[in-house]
Motif scaffolding. Structure first.
Motif, PDB file in Angstrom:
ATOM      1  N   GLN A   1      67.227  15.122  -4.096  1.00  0.00           N
ATOM      2  CA  GLN A   1      65.825  14.502  -4.792  1.00  0.00           C
ATOM      3  C   GLN A   1      66.244  14.049  -6.054  1.00  0.00           C
ATOM      4  OE1 GLN A   1      63.051  17.841  -2.650  1.00  0.00           O
ATOM      5  NE2 GLN A   1      62.544  17.049  -4.736  1.00  0.00           N
ATOM      6  N   MET A   2      67.388  14.119  -6.414  1.00  0.00           N
ATOM      7  CA  MET A   2      67.888  13.418  -7.693  1.00  0.00           C
ATOM      8  C   MET A   2      68.463  11.947  -7.413  1.00  0.00           C
ATOM      9  SD  MET A   2      71.784  14.827  -8.760  1.00  0.00           S
ATOM     10  CE  MET A   2      72.113  13.597  -9.944  1.00  0.00           C
ATOM     11  N   GLY A   3      68.490  11.752  -6.189  1.00  0.00           N
ATOM     12  CA  GLY A   3      68.864  10.531  -5.715  1.00  0.00           C
ATOM     13  C   GLY A   3      70.344  10.353  -5.307  1.00  0.00           C
ATOM     14  N   SER A   4      71.111  11.341  -5.100  1.00  0.00           N
ATOM     15  CA  SER A   4      72.498  11.184  -4.656  1.00  0.00           C
ATOM     16  C   SER A   4      72.410  11.211  -3.330  1.00  0.00           C
ATOM     17  CB  SER A   4      72.977  12.268  -5.313  1.00  0.00           C
ATOM     18  OG  SER A   4      74.447  12.359  -4.884  1.00  0.00           O
ATOM     19  N   PHE A   5      73.829  10.709  -2.684  1.00  0.00           N
ATOM     20  CA  PHE A   5      74.144  11.124  -1.480  1.00  0.00           C
ATOM     21  C   PHE A   5      74.491  12.619  -1.476  1.00  0.00           C
ATOM     22  CE2 PHE A   5      75.305   6.777   0.410  1.00  0.00           C
ATOM     23  CZ  PHE A   5      74.171   6.225   0.060  1.00  0.00           C
TER      24      PHE A   5
END
Length: 908
Positions: free
Chosen positions: A683-687
């Motif tokens: 949800q922070m946008g990381s893989f």
């Protein structure tokens, strides 16, 4: 005496000509001490750094506190009201080091400077005191000095305000400000969400109006936040005054252009500006218009969960070993801060999450572009903080160089992105921002600044030769004078026989001759006393002036003063030009941070074989081959593999609950935490560290893993456990994710089991959320038979040649034992204790098999316990015992004893 700090000798005259402080018998004080007392009275809650020459001095209780905190010598200076005046001091040139230590210990410091030249003071009379005043208050949330700041962490202070929405409900406005970068963020929350929001911002200092600070319901909370709490008076903090202060600060007639703000948010913003005015005292920081964060835009994670998951710091408070440390591949300080911010506040909007993922994916696919971007970013210093120092008037030549290098890197980064194909929306926006930046000022800075730069602008010499013809002429005059100074130093050293004699200069007493103290004592006597005039006695050294030195100084002073005036004028003009561009420069700095974080996460994903998760608005939760990023990294350093595991908590209308049983040390806690960390990363946008992941957006993340006594509040381990569990059961929604470990284990078996049983039922029927529930109450596994969204899983274990082997593999099913004795042996319990425990366990298990007692809940078998044996009504004599009692071994021969043993054996 410390070489880093010292206290003035009582016999030493003041730099401004004022005699030492002392009191007459009638209680009068010297003018200098009267000035100190007056300034200290205006700043009672701060340690007063009182400038005297080359030192900041502290007196009275301040001196005692600083002496103990800094480990410096406490001495005394005269008397006040018949008592010795405690005193200590720190060198001005090393003040930052001492400020850092004092601020770290929770102190506030008022910096009091001389605001006029001593020569001007003497014009008012021989005993006139140099004017001094406090120029700033240094607090944990308002520091800007590079050496005092953690480059990878935002230095926020948080202002809190509130408004009543009903008789029993408050709404809280929050204003987060980082004056070292200009960040200004507003938000709003309810009372239940306040702890999570404060934990997300992780401020160094919290500003609380008296009305909130004195609220008995919040008193314990403020004590436990860990940040410095600063109460503020209520006057002038109402929404109307706050709105007026905001408009005046930003020079606008209305706040509509900044967004729509709640009254509590405006009050908090006004409170923040009030504090800035109070601490910066006339200096105006570069602050950007406030931006508003929508309620619910970020994943809510309370302080206990953040601590348990060790997101940014471990339980011991260290960064090393945290998730942030494991994933931080950024190459700029601003990028490191943005990464920490995103990790602390993962998003809840799938569209925004996918935008970030698109950026990471683009740089995963184009490794050459990623490498070029990271090489450019490595050249970029922390120019956002340098700009802030210039805006506050605290910048130096090296801050100008920082802006020069940052702007040049921004130009190159913008050019690189301009020719890059297939940019994501986020990267394309960063490219446009960088390309719009006017970087011509960087070329002017490159032409202005010399190769070697002093720390302070007052030292001069930072303008490149050839930049200003008039300055070059004055410097030539100075060079001739310096050669004469060097010759004079050599002659004095030869005549006195002191090879360590030096001619020096400072801004208070000008040029002087400095010698070791033992040599100085000789210069006070014939034949030198008419040549060398004593000026100061230092710790281990003495300072003198001479007629020749005075004449030379007057010749040099004119050229030096004019040269420095030109340099300072060039500095101020350049600083003003940069501050005028502050909005554009800040936008460029933020764009570069975004590129840095994106490239760092792409580098991480490619290096560790992470995959892109699918994030949507469903209640899905399927992880294939999930791994714990921190534990995996630790095992990899030791050359050991990490055992990946799956997890499926998906549901259509409600989440699934997975009951996890298994042996101690089998990996339950790691399995719980890794799934929570995968949600945070996704949800922070990381893989994420998994082969495949599909996650329906989580709105709140709760963790109850481990507990400890809270003795300060009178809470036992079990009480802490129950408080955390209560918060979870009262706040979790169907979109929440829970990881729970050992609920109910802190009390008696029946009590604990009943609490755990009821908690699972409540999660299933009321909260309806996705949950991982680890337990040693094997009886709970029976719930899977009656609750449709509950299933069992266990950690595999095997035994090999009498040794237990933990396989760390999660499989369907339930465990039938915990292998506690094996773990106890591995932990080093004495062999005798372990063997005795085995015997007791064997007896308990045999008793349970022979005399089971079934316990049912709602017609469901719960567990079996050994039934207590009924008291014997008529106990029959035991022949074997009677035979043994009749024997007297001391009176028996060996043959008789052997025969008796055979007879006893025959009775078995």
């Amino acid at each position: 005496m410390s070489t880093q700090a010292r206290s003035l000798s009582p016999a030493r005259p003041e730099p401004d000509g004022v005699p030492q402080a002392k009191s007459a018998q009638d209680g009068r004080v010297t003018p200098m001490m009267a000035q100190y007392i007056e300034i200290k009275a205006a700043n009672p809650d701060s340690l007063l750094f009182y400038r005297m020459g080359d030192f900041y001095e502290l007196f009275f209780e301040d001196a005692e506190i600083a002496s103990q905190a800094l480990g410096i010598v406490l001495t005394k200076r005269g008397k006040h009201q018949g008592q010795d005046i405690p005193m200590c001091g720190v060198p001005v040139e090393r003040a930052d080091d001492y400020l850092q230590r004092l601020i770290g210990l929770g102190h506030r410091v008022a910096v009091c400077e001389q605001t006029e030249d001593p020569a001007e003071a003497k014009k008012r009379g021989a005993k006139s005191v140099v004017r001094r005043d406090v120029v700033r208050l240094v607090t944990p949330g308002t520091i800007t000095e590079d050496r005092l700041l953690d480059p990878g962490r935002a230095n926020l202070f948080l202002a809190v305000a509130r408004r009543r929405v009903s008789d029993s409900e408050w709404r809280y406005g929050l204003a987060a400000v980082d004056i070292s970068t200009g960040r200004f963020t507003l938000g709003e929350t309810d009372a239940a969400g306040l702890p999570a929001e404060i934990a997300r911002f992780d401020p160094r200092e919290i500003l609380v109006p008296d009305s909130i600070h004195d609220d008995p319901e919040l008193a314990a909370f403020w004590r436990e936040t860990g940040a410095a709490i600063t109460p503020l008076p209520r006057e002038g903090l109402d929404p109307a005054s706050a709105e007026r202060r905001l408009k005046e600060f930003f020079g606008v007639a209305t706040l509509d252009a900044f967004g729509t703000f709640d009254r509590a948010e405006i009050a908090a913003a006004g409170c923040a500006l009030f504090y800035i005015e109070k601490t910066q005292i006339g200096s105006r920081p570069v602050l950007y218009p406030p931006s508003r964060e929508e309620a619910g835009a970020t994943l809510a994670i309370d302080a206990a969960t953040r601590a348990n998951l060790e997101l940014t710091r471990t339980l011991s408070g260290e960064r090393a070993g945290s998730l942030l440390a494991a994933i931080d591949c950024t190459v700029t300080p601003a990028g490191a801060r943005l990464l920490g911010e995103r990790l602390a506040g993962p998003l809840t909007d799938p569209d925004r999450i996918r935008d970030r993922q698109d950026s990471v994916a683009a740089l995963c696919e184009d490794g050459a572009l990623r490498d070029r971007l990271r090489r450019i970013l490595k050249r970029s210093p922390d120019f956002a903080r340098a700009l802030s120092r210039l805006g506050l008037g605290r910048g130096g030549p090296r801050d100008l160089a920082c802006l020069r290098d940052g702007l040049l890197a921004a130009r190159d980064l913008g050019l690189e992105l301009a020719i890059a194909p297939n940019l994501s929306r986020e990267l394309a926006e960063a490219a446009r921002t960088l390309q719009a930046l006017d970087t011509s000022v960087a070329d002017r800075l490159a032409a202005l600044l010399a190769d070697e730069l002093p720390l302070q602008k007052r030292d001069g010499g930072f303008v490149r030769a050839g930049y200003d013809a008039g300055l070059d002429e004055l410097r030539e005059l100075q060079q001739d004078s310096r050669r004469f100074i060097a010759a004079l130093q050599a002659r004095y050293a030869n005549e006195t026989g002191c090879r360590t004699l030096r001619v020096k200069h400072n801004h208070m007493i000008g040029y002087f001759v400095e010698v070791p103290q033992n040599v100085g004592e000789d210069l006070l006597r014939e034949p030198w006393k008419d040549v060398f005039v004593h000026r100061q006695t230092m710790a281990g050294a003495m300072r003198f002036s001479t007629v020749e030195l005075g004449e030379l100084e007057s010749k040099i002073a004119s050229a030096a003063d004019r040269a420095l005036k030109i340099e300072l004028g060039l500095f101020e003009a350049m600083a003003q030009d940069l501050v005028a561009m502050s909005s554009d420069i800040a936008a460029a700095a933020q764009a570069m941070a975004v590129v840095d974080v994106t490239a760092a996460l792409a580098e991480l994903a490619m290096r560790l074989d992470w995959t892109r998760p699918a994030v949507d608005r469903s209640l899905s939760f399927r992880i294939a081959g999930g791994r714990h990023p921190v534990v995996e990294a630790a095992l990899k350093r030791e050359g050991q593999p990490f055992i990946a595991n799956d997890a499926d908590l998906s549901g259509k209308d409600a989440g699934h609950i997975l009951l996890i049983t298994g042996p101690n040390m089998g990996g339950k806690s790691t399995y719980l935490r890794q799934n929570a960390l995968i949600v945070v990363l996704a949800q922070m946008g990381s893989f994420v560290p998994a082969k495949e992941a599909r996650i329906g957006v989580v709105d709140r993340l709760f963790s109850r893993v481990g507990a400890a006594d809270d003795l300060a509040r009178g809470r036992s381990t079990f009480m802490v456990e129950m408080v955390e569990t209560a918060a979870i059961l009262n706040q979790a929604t169907a979109r929440s994710l829970l990881i729970l470990d050992e609920i109910g284990r802190g009390t008696a078996t029946f009590d604990g089991l009943s609490i755990a049983w009821a908690a699972v039922e409540h999660l299933h029927e009321v909260n309806r959320c996705r949950a991982l529930f680890a337990t040693h109450f094997h009886e709970l596994t029976a719930l899977a038979e009656r609750l449709p969204r509950v299933s069992n899983a266990t950690l595999k274990v095997t035994e090999w040649q009498g040794e237990v082997v933990f396989l760390h593999e999660v499989v369907p099913g339930a465990a039938d034992r915990s292998y506690g004795l094996q773990v106890a042996r591995l932990a080093g319990l004495p062999v005798a204790v372990v063997e005795r425990a085995k015997t007791i366990l064997s007896e308990l298990e045999r008793s349970d098999r022979e005399n089971p007692k079934r316990v049912f809940v709602d017609d469901l078998p719960l567990f079996a316990v050994a039934a207590r044996p009924e008291p014997a009504q008529t106990a029959a004599p035991d022949p074997l015992r009677q035979a043994l009692e009749s024997l007297d071994p001391d009176q028996m021969t060996p043959r008789e004893a052997l025969e008796a043993l055979y007879r006893l054996k025959a009775q078995l």
